[in-house]
Design an enzyme around this catalytic site. Structure first.
Site, PDB file in Angstrom:
ATOM      1  N   LYS A  78       0.829  -1.207   0.000  1.00 33.05           N
ATOM      2  CA  LYS A  78       0.000   0.000   0.000  1.00 33.05           C
ATOM      3  C   LYS A  78       0.863   1.256   0.000  1.00 33.05           C
ATOM      4  CE  LYS A  78      -3.907  -2.271   2.196  1.00 33.05           C
ATOM      5  NZ  LYS A  78      -4.677  -2.468   3.440  1.00 33.05           N
ATOM      6  N   HIS A 113       0.702  -6.968  17.462  1.00 32.65           N
ATOM      7  CA  HIS A 113      -0.506  -7.775  17.546  1.00 32.65           C
ATOM      8  C   HIS A 113      -1.003  -7.794  18.981  1.00 32.65           C
ATOM      9  CE1 HIS A 113       2.629 -10.756  18.476  1.00 32.65           C
ATOM     10  NE2 HIS A 113       3.090 -10.544  17.253  1.00 32.65           N
TER      11      HIS A 113
END
Length: 116
Positions: free
Chosen positions: A55, A103
């Protein structure tokens, strides 16, 4: 400078691992990356990292850039880093980059910052 980010539910990776096993990992990870990402949360983080990098490059994963064109590693302090395959580096010409992976709470997230 360009920035890319991605977030993924770790449970999505768990389901893919249960369904496809090692073939799932091999689809988007190099053998050295598989050695680094032993836990499901880490695998999800690597997925998010590759998506975030694509991206930031403005092309996504596809014809111009594959999962295997992005090579994740860890530096001497354990921080995530990445490089591109020779072919992809010729196209994208990355000069400086930074990558962060985290995470928690059932999600993995990655942020990539780069300069071309």
């Amino acid at each position: 400078m360009k920035i890319g980010t991605d977030i993924i539910q770790i449970s999505r990776i768990e389901k893919s691992l249960a369904q496809f096993g090692e073939k799932f990992k091999q689809r988007f990870l190099h053998p050295e990356e598989i050695k680094l990402a032993q836990k499901t949360a880490s695998i999800a983080g690597f997925w998010a990292a590759k998506e975030a990098i694509s991206k930031a490059l403005g092309c996504g994963i596809g014809r111009e850039l594959s999962f295997h064109d992005i090579i994740l590693a860890k530096d001497s302090r354990g921080a995530p880093t990445f490089s591109l395959s020779k072919e992809a580096q010729k196209i994208h010409n990355i000069q400086v980059s930074s990558l962060s992976i985290s995470h928690d709470g059932g999600f993995a997230i990655a942020v990539a910052v780069l300069s071309q």
